[in-house]
Design a protein around this motif. Structure first.
Motif, PDB file in Angstrom:
ATOM      1  N   LEU A 170     -28.820  85.041  11.558  1.00  0.00           N
ATOM      2  CA  LEU A 170     -28.377  86.248  10.862  1.00  0.00           C
ATOM      3  C   LEU A 170     -28.486  86.073   9.351  1.00  0.00           C
ATOM      4  O   LEU A 170     -28.780  87.016   8.617  1.00  0.00           O
ATOM      5  N   ASP A 171     -28.225  84.856   8.893  1.00  0.00           N
ATOM      6  CA  ASP A 171     -28.342  84.531   7.484  1.00  0.00           C
ATOM      7  C   ASP A 171     -29.779  84.780   7.003  1.00  0.00           C
ATOM      8  O   ASP A 171     -30.015  85.379   5.953  1.00  0.00           O
TER       9      ASP A 171
ATOM     10  N   ASP B 270     -30.480  88.599   6.952  1.00  0.00           N
ATOM     11  CA  ASP B 270     -29.894  89.223   5.769  1.00  0.00           C
ATOM     12  C   ASP B 270     -30.763  88.992   4.532  1.00  0.00           C
ATOM     13  O   ASP B 270     -31.036  89.914   3.768  1.00  0.00           O
TER      14      ASP B 270
ATOM     15  N   ASN C  12     -20.646  90.185  10.405  1.00  0.00           N
ATOM     16  CA  ASN C  12     -21.401  89.008   9.997  1.00  0.00           C
ATOM     17  C   ASN C  12     -22.005  89.136   8.606  1.00  0.00           C
ATOM     18  O   ASN C  12     -22.803  88.292   8.200  1.00  0.00           O
ATOM     19  N   GLY C  13     -21.653  90.198   7.902  1.00  0.00           N
ATOM     20  CA  GLY C  13     -22.071  90.331   6.507  1.00  0.00           C
ATOM     21  C   GLY C  13     -23.564  90.481   6.314  1.00  0.00           C
ATOM     22  O   GLY C  13     -24.126  89.955   5.362  1.00  0.00           O
ATOM     23  N   VAL C  14     -24.229  91.212   7.201  1.00  0.00           N
ATOM     24  CA  VAL C  14     -25.650  91.502   6.997  1.00  0.00           C
ATOM     25  C   VAL C  14     -25.756  92.865   6.315  1.00  0.00           C
ATOM     26  O   VAL C  14     -25.127  93.828   6.758  1.00  0.00           O
ATOM     27  N   ALA C  15     -26.550  92.944   5.244  1.00  0.00           N
ATOM     28  CA  ALA C  15     -26.674  94.198   4.490  1.00  0.00           C
ATOM     29  C   ALA C  15     -28.142  94.602   4.386  1.00  0.00           C
ATOM     30  O   ALA C  15     -29.022  93.912   4.901  1.00  0.00           O
ATOM     31  N   ASP C  16     -28.381  95.731   3.720  1.00  0.00           N
ATOM     32  CA  ASP C  16     -29.746  96.210   3.452  1.00  0.00           C
ATOM     33  C   ASP C  16     -30.574  96.456   4.708  1.00  0.00           C
ATOM     34  O   ASP C  16     -31.771  96.226   4.726  1.00  0.00           O
ATOM     35  N   TYR C  17     -29.918  96.924   5.760  1.00  0.00           N
ATOM     36  CA  TYR C  17     -30.659  97.322   6.956  1.00  0.00           C
ATOM     37  C   TYR C  17     -30.328  98.785   7.237  1.00  0.00           C
ATOM     38  O   TYR C  17     -29.388  99.340   6.664  1.00  0.00           O
TER      39      TYR C  17
ATOM     40  N   ARG D 253     -21.791  94.205  10.390  1.00  0.00           N
ATOM     41  CA  ARG D 253     -20.781  94.252   9.337  1.00  0.00           C
ATOM     42  C   ARG D 253     -19.914  92.997   9.389  1.00  0.00           C
ATOM     43  O   ARG D 253     -19.671  92.361   8.373  1.00  0.00           O
TER      44      ARG D 253
END
Lengths: 361, 231
Positions: free
Chosen positions: B114-115, B118, B149-154, B147
């Motif tokens: 996931l890192d 992101d 897991n703090g993944v953004a810009d998708y 959310r």
């Protein structure tokens, strides 16, 4: 008077107070183009805002707040400096908590001022403070600008700083990045084996989709650069932790942050701004020796705020959301301004909560 | 009145559900022709079978129009807010296993966690000017997972079928979909992320918490739950 009538009357009264303080009333539309909000907040906004659509204009959102339309309106044709007030309903989709309202009134006060940002911060805070004074609320304050200044002063690569900046508002991912950059967590196995290969693209499956070969290679190069960079020092991590744990009265917090600034000089300008703001608050009659300051305040709820942040809470009603909240959002004006920007600060009061707490005049 | 059990109206899910009940002495079956969606219950009185699409069973449970229902965990969690206050999970039935998981092109050798996703999403947005698209029909589950897991810009793009094909067709860069063996993913040059498992799903027997029930029906429901050994 019915409850709704009382709330509307209180909203009108509050807007009148802001008008008397020099604000121009504005009335943005309820339907907002979804694209703008999605670009700003990302996909998470869909969990919080109602989305609707038609064949002509595509996706629209029922406004989840007034700040974005007010900023857009100001950036298009506002004179400077400017001060606005508004009152009306905002709409928040609720998926998990049936006790939270999905539609409620907000009355806001927004100040666009290039000259004296700290005085503007103090003015917005004290207007709201004075209105809410009879309710004897607890005020919380913070300053996201101190945290961003700390990140920019870390002894590490620009890429790592950019990654941390991007996740300031996602504390969990921020912490995971700090742990990885400092070597506290080890490199994932899959990445270690990727970095061990001379030409990882050689054996790869056929490339499908829009993300290109060049983009994959650029990321591999970035990962190689990152692997070669020294760890973020224990000292830097300790300084970040020290800042994040500052939680005391504003006057003590200022002294504490000044001590930290000796070792992390990049935060000095932000700390100086905090000092100026406290002076301005003091001059406005607010007792800063009793005002709480928390350096990590506003990191999870207020993603467009990038400086001063505040909220007012009913201490004996912990289940209630903040009665008022606000902060500085310079970066938002930059994103919406298409090349222009203006320092801006504002806040909103929820008249429904004022009525519920028995504070309506 | 009677106790109503909602069961998927066709396919393996229906047959396996019938088998599961039969092993516990309760015969469920369809009446009439294959095209007619009505059923019967034998082995207990006062219980009625309602054949529904698996996707509609969560809604019917929430509305209390059925007292018990068999459907996938994925559908209940996706469609019902605060699902655990709306339904009670009586028993996982041991079939219909499927994992809701995030997958990206195999050629993305730089993306395994996931890192990585992101970081790739941030870079993708700056290159292409829009947020990296993830095709799915499980919007809520996927969004909450990303959310947390703090993944953004998708961004999520809706795909109600043939989701594995969206990357090749360039309508998405990644997908979140149900997979049981991973064969379809591999055939479409996709791979799962190491930590991309959103939900492990299987067919499950649920009880509607908010269904109206009269005293004789309550007795029937108690007896049925005891006979099924899921109380």
């Amino acid at each position: 008077m019915t409850n709704l009538a009382a709330i509307k009357a209180e909203a009108t009264r509050l807007r009148g107070v802001f008008e008397a303080a020099g604000a121009t009333p504005v009335d943005p539309p309820i339907l907002q183009p979804a694209d703008t909000l999605l670009d700003l907040y990302g996909e998470d906004i869909r969990a919080r805002a109602y989305v609707t659509s038609d064949a002509l204009r595509g996706e629209q959102m029922l406004r989840p707040d007034f700040t974005v339309p007010v900023v857009q309106m100001h950036m298009e044709h506002g004179a400077e400096p400017a001060c606005y007030t508004y009152s009306g309903e905002v709409f928040r989709r609720q998926e998990d908590d049936p006790d939270r309202a999905s539609e409620y009134h907000q009355v806001g006060f927004e100040l666009f001022d290039r000259e004296a940002p700290e005085a503007a911060d103090a003015r917005v805070f004290s207007e709201i403070y004075n209105i809410l004074k009879p309710l004897k609320l607890r005020a919380s304050t913070g300053d996201i600008g101190i945290l961003t200044a700390a990140v920019s002063g870390l002894q590490t690569t620009e890429r790592r700083k950019a990654a941390l900046m991007r996740h300031i508002w996602r504390p969990r991912r921020f912490r995971a990045l700090v742990d990885r950059f400092s070597g506290r967590t080890s490199v994932p196995e899959s990445r270690a084996s990727l970095l061990a290969m001379d030409n990882p693209m050689e054996q790869a499956a056929p490339l499908i989709g829009l993300r290109s070969h060049a983009e994959i290679e650029a990321r591999i190069a970035a990962l190689r650069e990152d692997a070669a960079a020294p760890n973020l020092s224990e000292n830097d991590v300790a300084l970040l932790d020290a800042i994040l744990s500052v939680r005391e009265t504003s006057v003590n917090a200022l002294e504490h942050l000044r001590d930290i600034a000796v070792d992390l000089p990049s935060i000095s300008p932000a700390v100086a701004r905090l000092a100026k703001r406290l002076d301005a608050l003091n001059a406005a009659g607010i007792d800063v020796t009793a005002l709480d300051f928390e350096a990590s305040y506003g990191r999870t709820q207020m993603e467009y705020y990038d400086g001063f942040v505040f909220g007012f809470y009913a201490a004996n009603r912990p289940e209630l959301p903040p009665v008022a909240s606000g902060g500085r959002y310079d970066a938002l004006t930059r994103q919406l301004g298409q090349g222009r920007e203006i320092p801006a600060v504002g806040g909103v009061i929820r008249p429904g909560l004022v009525v519920e707490l028995g504070g309506a005049a | 009145m009677s106790i109503k059990i909602g069961v998927p109206s066709k396919g393996r899910l229906m047959e396996k559900t019938f088998d599961w009940f039969a092993k516990r002495g309760i015969t469920l079956g369809r009446t009439g022709s294959d095209r007619e969606y009505s059923g019967f219950v034998e082995g207990i009185d006062g219980v009625e079978l309602v054949l529904l699409s698996a996707g509609e069973i969560p809604r019917e449970l929430r509305a209390g129009r059925i007292h018990l229902g068999v459907t996938g965990t994925d559908l209940v969690r996706e469609k019902l807010g605060q699902w655990d206050q709306v339904v009670e999970e009586l028993e996982p039935l041991g079939f219909g296993q499927a994992d809701l998981t995030l997958a990206v092109p195999q050629a993305w050798v730089d993306v395994n966690t996931l890192d990585d996703l992101d970081a790739a999403a941030a870079a993708f947005r700056s290159v292409h000017g829009f947020r990296l698209r993830i095709a799915t029909k499980y919007h809520r589950l996927c969004r909450e997972f990303l959310r947390e897991n703090g993944v953004a810009d998708y961004q999520l793009v809706d795909s109600q079928g043939a989701t594995e094909g969206t990357v090749k067709n360039e309508t998405a860069e990644a997908i979140a979909d149900i997979t049981s063996t991973g064969d379809t993913l591999r055939a479409n040059h996709l791979k799962t992320l190491d930590d991309g498992l959103i939900l492990r799903s299987q067919a499950t027997l649920y009880r509607a918490r908010r269904a109206d029930i009269c005293d004789p029906d309550r007795k029937t429901l108690g007896e049925l739950i005891e006979r099924l050994g899921v109380g």
